[in-house]
Enzyme design. Structure first.
Site, PDB file in Angstrom:
ATOM      1  N   TYR A 271       0.826  -1.221   0.000  1.00 19.35           N
ATOM      2  CA  TYR A 271       0.000   0.000   0.000  1.00 19.35           C
ATOM      3  C   TYR A 271       0.858   1.269   0.000  1.00 19.35           C
ATOM      4  O   TYR A 271       0.424   2.286  -0.539  1.00 19.35           O
ATOM      5  CB  TYR A 271      -1.009  -0.028   1.156  1.00 19.35           C
ATOM      6  CG  TYR A 271      -2.133  -0.982   0.838  1.00 19.35           C
ATOM      7  CD1 TYR A 271      -3.101  -0.656  -0.121  1.00 19.35           C
ATOM      8  CD2 TYR A 271      -2.211  -2.231   1.431  1.00 19.35           C
ATOM      9  CE1 TYR A 271      -4.091  -1.544  -0.462  1.00 19.35           C
ATOM     10  CE2 TYR A 271      -3.206  -3.133   1.095  1.00 19.35           C
ATOM     11  CZ  TYR A 271      -4.149  -2.790   0.153  1.00 19.35           C
ATOM     12  OH  TYR A 271      -5.139  -3.674  -0.208  1.00 19.35           O
TER      13      TYR A 271
ATOM     14  N   ARG B 196       1.484   1.902  -3.618  1.00 23.52           N
ATOM     15  CA  ARG B 196       0.243   2.433  -4.237  1.00 23.52           C
ATOM     16  C   ARG B 196       0.045   3.901  -3.833  1.00 23.52           C
ATOM     17  O   ARG B 196      -0.313   4.744  -4.622  1.00 23.52           O
ATOM     18  CB  ARG B 196      -0.999   1.661  -3.771  1.00 23.52           C
ATOM     19  CG  ARG B 196      -0.981   0.155  -3.828  1.00 23.52           C
ATOM     20  CD  ARG B 196      -1.433  -0.336  -5.184  1.00 23.52           C
ATOM     21  NE  ARG B 196      -0.412  -0.151  -6.187  1.00 23.52           N
ATOM     22  CZ  ARG B 196       0.711  -0.886  -6.276  1.00 23.52           C
ATOM     23  NH1 ARG B 196       0.977  -1.838  -5.430  1.00 23.52           N
ATOM     24  NH2 ARG B 196       1.600  -0.637  -7.215  1.00 23.52           N
TER      25      ARG B 196
ATOM     26  N   GLN C 151     -15.225   3.022  -6.060  1.00 26.48           N
ATOM     27  CA  GLN C 151     -14.507   1.854  -5.524  1.00 26.48           C
ATOM     28  C   GLN C 151     -13.036   2.201  -5.354  1.00 26.48           C
ATOM     29  O   GLN C 151     -12.274   1.436  -4.782  1.00 26.48           O
ATOM     30  CB  GLN C 151     -14.629   0.677  -6.493  1.00 26.48           C
ATOM     31  CG  GLN C 151     -16.055   0.199  -6.701  1.00 26.48           C
ATOM     32  CD  GLN C 151     -16.150  -0.747  -7.896  1.00 26.48           C
ATOM     33  OE1 GLN C 151     -15.926  -1.942  -7.766  1.00 26.48           O
ATOM     34  NE2 GLN C 151     -16.484  -0.210  -9.050  1.00 26.48           N
ATOM     35  N   ASN C 152     -12.637   3.361  -5.876  1.00 25.60           N
ATOM     36  CA  ASN C 152     -11.216   3.730  -5.836  1.00 25.60           C
ATOM     37  C   ASN C 152     -10.823   4.241  -4.456  1.00 25.60           C
ATOM     38  O   ASN C 152     -11.599   4.912  -3.783  1.00 25.60           O
ATOM     39  CB  ASN C 152     -10.918   4.801  -6.889  1.00 25.60           C
ATOM     40  CG  ASN C 152     -11.195   4.296  -8.291  1.00 25.60           C
ATOM     41  OD1 ASN C 152     -11.338   3.091  -8.486  1.00 25.60           O
ATOM     42  ND2 ASN C 152     -11.292   5.192  -9.252  1.00 25.60           N
ATOM     43  N   VAL C 153      -9.583   3.953  -4.112  1.00 25.27           N
ATOM     44  CA  VAL C 153      -9.084   4.397  -2.812  1.00 25.27           C
ATOM     45  C   VAL C 153      -8.241   5.666  -2.961  1.00 25.27           C
ATOM     46  O   VAL C 153      -7.752   6.207  -1.976  1.00 25.27           O
ATOM     47  CB  VAL C 153      -8.296   3.268  -2.099  1.00 25.27           C
ATOM     48  CG1 VAL C 153      -9.224   2.099  -1.798  1.00 25.27           C
ATOM     49  CG2 VAL C 153      -7.095   2.799  -2.914  1.00 25.27           C
TER      50      VAL C 153
ATOM     51  N   HIS D 243     -14.454   1.362  -0.778  1.00 23.73           N
ATOM     52  CA  HIS D 243     -13.367   0.455  -0.410  1.00 23.73           C
ATOM     53  C   HIS D 243     -12.267   1.125   0.407  1.00 23.73           C
ATOM     54  O   HIS D 243     -11.165   0.619   0.490  1.00 23.73           O
ATOM     55  CB  HIS D 243     -12.774  -0.191  -1.680  1.00 23.73           C
ATOM     56  CG  HIS D 243     -13.729  -1.131  -2.360  1.00 23.73           C
ATOM     57  ND1 HIS D 243     -13.606  -1.526  -3.671  1.00 23.73           N
ATOM     58  CD2 HIS D 243     -14.849  -1.751  -1.898  1.00 23.73           C
ATOM     59  CE1 HIS D 243     -14.596  -2.347  -3.976  1.00 23.73           C
ATOM     60  NE2 HIS D 243     -15.375  -2.493  -2.921  1.00 23.73           N
TER      61      HIS D 243
ATOM     62  N   GLY E 272     -15.431   3.049 -15.843  1.00 24.07           N
ATOM     63  CA  GLY E 272     -14.142   2.394 -15.596  1.00 24.07           C
ATOM     64  C   GLY E 272     -14.145   1.311 -14.544  1.00 24.07           C
ATOM     65  O   GLY E 272     -13.256   1.262 -13.709  1.00 24.07           O
TER      66      GLY E 272
HETATM   67  P1  OAD Z   1     -10.812  -3.580 -12.590  1.00 24.54           P
HETATM   68  O1  OAD Z   1      -9.326  -3.600 -12.758  1.00 24.54           O
HETATM   69  O2  OAD Z   1     -11.515  -4.854 -12.301  1.00 24.54           O
HETATM   70  O3  OAD Z   1     -11.489  -2.976 -13.897  1.00 24.54           O
HETATM   71  C1  OAD Z   1     -10.965  -1.822 -14.493  1.00 24.54           C
HETATM   72  C2  OAD Z   1     -11.875  -1.404 -15.611  1.00 24.54           C
HETATM   73  O4  OAD Z   1     -11.379  -0.174 -16.109  1.00 24.54           O
HETATM   74  C3  OAD Z   1     -11.939  -2.386 -16.788  1.00 24.54           C
HETATM   75  O5  OAD Z   1     -13.298  -2.641 -17.108  1.00 24.54           O
HETATM   76  C4  OAD Z   1     -11.219  -1.624 -17.908  1.00 24.54           C
HETATM   77  O6  OAD Z   1     -11.778  -1.890 -19.194  1.00 24.54           O
HETATM   78  C5  OAD Z   1     -11.474  -0.193 -17.523  1.00 24.54           C
HETATM   79  N1  OAD Z   1     -10.521   0.797 -18.035  1.00 24.54           N
HETATM   80  C6  OAD Z   1      -9.197   0.674 -18.283  1.00 24.54           C
HETATM   81  N2  OAD Z   1      -8.684   1.833 -18.711  1.00 24.54           N
HETATM   82  C7  OAD Z   1      -9.707   2.731 -18.725  1.00 24.54           C
HETATM   83  C8  OAD Z   1      -9.808   4.114 -19.066  1.00 24.54           C
HETATM   84  N3  OAD Z   1      -8.766   4.814 -19.466  1.00 24.54           N
HETATM   85  N4  OAD Z   1     -11.023   4.708 -18.963  1.00 24.54           N
HETATM   86  C9  OAD Z   1     -12.116   4.003 -18.541  1.00 24.54           C
HETATM   87  N5  OAD Z   1     -12.064   2.700 -18.214  1.00 24.54           N
HETATM   88  C10 OAD Z   1     -10.881   2.067 -18.310  1.00 24.54           C
HETATM   89  O7  OAD Z   1     -11.138  -2.442 -11.480  1.00 24.54           O
HETATM   90  P2  OAD Z   1     -12.457  -2.211 -10.615  1.00 24.54           P
HETATM   91  O8  OAD Z   1     -13.677  -2.625 -11.344  1.00 24.54           O
HETATM   92  O9  OAD Z   1     -12.380  -0.840 -10.062  1.00 24.54           O
HETATM   93  O10 OAD Z   1     -10.944  -3.519  -4.545  1.00 24.54           O
HETATM   94  O11 OAD Z   1     -12.189  -3.238  -9.444  1.00 24.54           O
HETATM   95  C11 OAD Z   1     -13.018  -3.257  -8.327  1.00 24.54           C
HETATM   96  C12 OAD Z   1     -12.247  -3.558  -7.071  1.00 24.54           C
HETATM   97  O12 OAD Z   1     -11.395  -4.698  -7.279  1.00 24.54           O
HETATM   98  C13 OAD Z   1     -11.285  -2.481  -6.642  1.00 24.54           C
HETATM   99  O13 OAD Z   1     -11.933  -1.459  -5.902  1.00 24.54           O
HETATM  100  C14 OAD Z   1     -10.310  -3.211  -5.788  1.00 24.54           C
HETATM  101  C15 OAD Z   1     -10.114  -4.427  -6.651  1.00 24.54           C
HETATM  102  O14 OAD Z   1      -9.703  -5.576  -6.015  1.00 24.54           O
HETATM  103  C16 OAD Z   1     -10.222  -3.604  -3.421  1.00 24.54           C
HETATM  104  O15 OAD Z   1      -9.011  -3.471  -3.400  1.00 24.54           O
HETATM  105  C17 OAD Z   1     -11.046  -3.864  -2.217  1.00 24.54           C
END
Ligand code: OAD
Length: 228
Positions: free
Chosen positions: A53, A56, A86-88, A104, A170
Site C-alpha cells: 500500500y 500504491r 470503488q477507488n481508494v 473500499h 471504468g
Molecule cells: P478492474 O481492474 O476490475 O477494472 C478496471 C476497468 O477499467 C476495466 O473494465 C477496464 O476496461 C477499464 N478501463 C481501463 N482503462 C480505462 C480508461 N482509461 N477509462 C475508462 N475505463 C478504463 O477495477 P475495478 O472494477 O475498479 O478492490 O475493481 C473493483 C475492485 O477490485 C477495486 O476497488 C479493488 C479491486 O480488487 C479492493 O481493493 C477492495
C-alpha cells in the site's frame, strides 16, 4: 435539481497513471490478493501489506486528476452529483467534486487496529510497522480488504435509489457488493456505462454503453448532459 449518481472504478484513474486491477498488466496479475489484500495477509506478514500500500500511495500522491475527473466536476453546474467510488485514491476530491463516497476505503488514511472508528490522514506516502494510534495499537491502511465487510454499502444503496441519472465509469463490475449497486437504480432512469470494455449488463434497462476511455467519454457525456 436532478441528481446524477456516478459509480467509478479503477479505469477512472487509469489515465492519471494509476494501474487498474484486472486489465492486462493490472495489479492482480503481479500480486496475489491473498498475499496483500486480506486480513489473513495482515496477520501473516503485515510489513509486506504495508509495503504494497505504500507503493500504491506513493503513486496516488504523485498523480493528478484527469479530464474525466474534471468533467464530473463540471456537471455540478446543473446537477446534484454524488460519486460513489470503488477507488481508494483521492483524485475525485482533488479535481473538486463535492460529494464523494468511498466504498473500499481511502489509501491516504490509516486506521487503528483496536478501534475502527479512529481514522487518521497519512502525511506523505509511508505507513510503517511501529506507527501506532493513540491507544497504542498498530495502524493499518484504511482499506476494505477481501473478506471484510463494506460498511459504506448500505448508504450507497440509498444514494443510488435517489438517482435521476446513473453513470458507471471504468469498472469491470466484477467485485461485489459494489457491482450490485446498479440494480438499486430505478429501472426507468437513463444509465450510461463508459469503459473501453463496457458491454450491456443483464437485466439493466436503459443502459447506453459508451466504449471509450474516461478521459474522452466523460467530457463528451458531460457536454451532452449540460446541453439538455
Ligand atoms: P478492474 O481492474 O476490475 O477494472 C478496471 C476497468 O477499467 C476495466 O473494465 C477496464 O476496461 C477499464 N478501463 C481501463 N482503462 C480505462 C480508461 N482509461 N477509462 C475508462 N475505463 C478504463 O477495477 P475495478 O472494477 O475498479 O478492490 O475493481 C473493483 C475492485 O477490485 C477495486 O476497488 C479493488 C479491486 O480488487 C479492493 O481493493 C477492495
Amino acid at each position: 435539481m436532478k441528481t446524477i449518481v456516478v459509480l467509478t472504478g479503477a479505469g477512472m484513474s487509469a489515465e492519471s497513471g494509476i494501474r487498474t486491477f484486472r486489465d492486462h498488466n493490472g495489479l492482480w496479475h503481479n500480486y496475489r490478493v491473498e498475499d496483500v489484500a486480506t486480513p489473513e495477509a495482515w496477520e501473516r506478514n503485515p510489513e509486506l501489506v504495508l509495503d504494497f500500500y505504500n507503493e500504491r500511495r506513493k503513486q496516488v500522491v504523485e498523480a493528478n486528476p484527469n479530464a474525466g475527473h474534471k468533467a464530473l466536476v463540471q456537471l455540478e453546474k446543473r446537477y446534484r452529483v454524488k460519486i460513489i467510488t470503488q477507488n481508494v485514491d483521492d483524485l475525485h476530491e482533488r479535481a473538486g467534486s463535492s460529494q464523494v463516497y468511498h466504498l473500499h476505503g481511502e489509501i491516504r488514511k490509516s486506521r487503528s487496529t483496536k478501534d475502527p472508528g479512529l481514522i487518521f490522514p497519512i502525511e506523505g506516502w509511508e505507513l510503517k510497522w511501529g506507527d501506532r494510534c493513540p491507544l497504542g495499537s498498530q495502524l493499518r491502511p484504511h482499506i476494505v480488504w477481501f473478506g471484510e465487510a463494506v460498511p459504506a454499502f448500505e448508504g450507497a444503496t440509498q444514494i443510488v435509489k435517489e438517482a435521476d441519472v446513473l453513470i458507471i465509469i471504468g469498472t469491470s463490475l466484477s467485485v461485489y457488493p459494489a457491482a450490485s449497486l446498479l440494480y438499486y437504480a430505478d429501472a426507468s432512469i437513463p444509465k450510461y456505462y463508459i469503459d473501453p470494455q463496457a458491454t450491456p449488463v443483464n437485466d439493466v434497462r436503459n443502459l447506453k454503453v459508451i466504449q471509450k476511455k474516461a478521459g474522452e467519454g466523460v467530457p463528451l457525456l458531460m457536454e451532452e448532459l449540460l446541453g439538455e
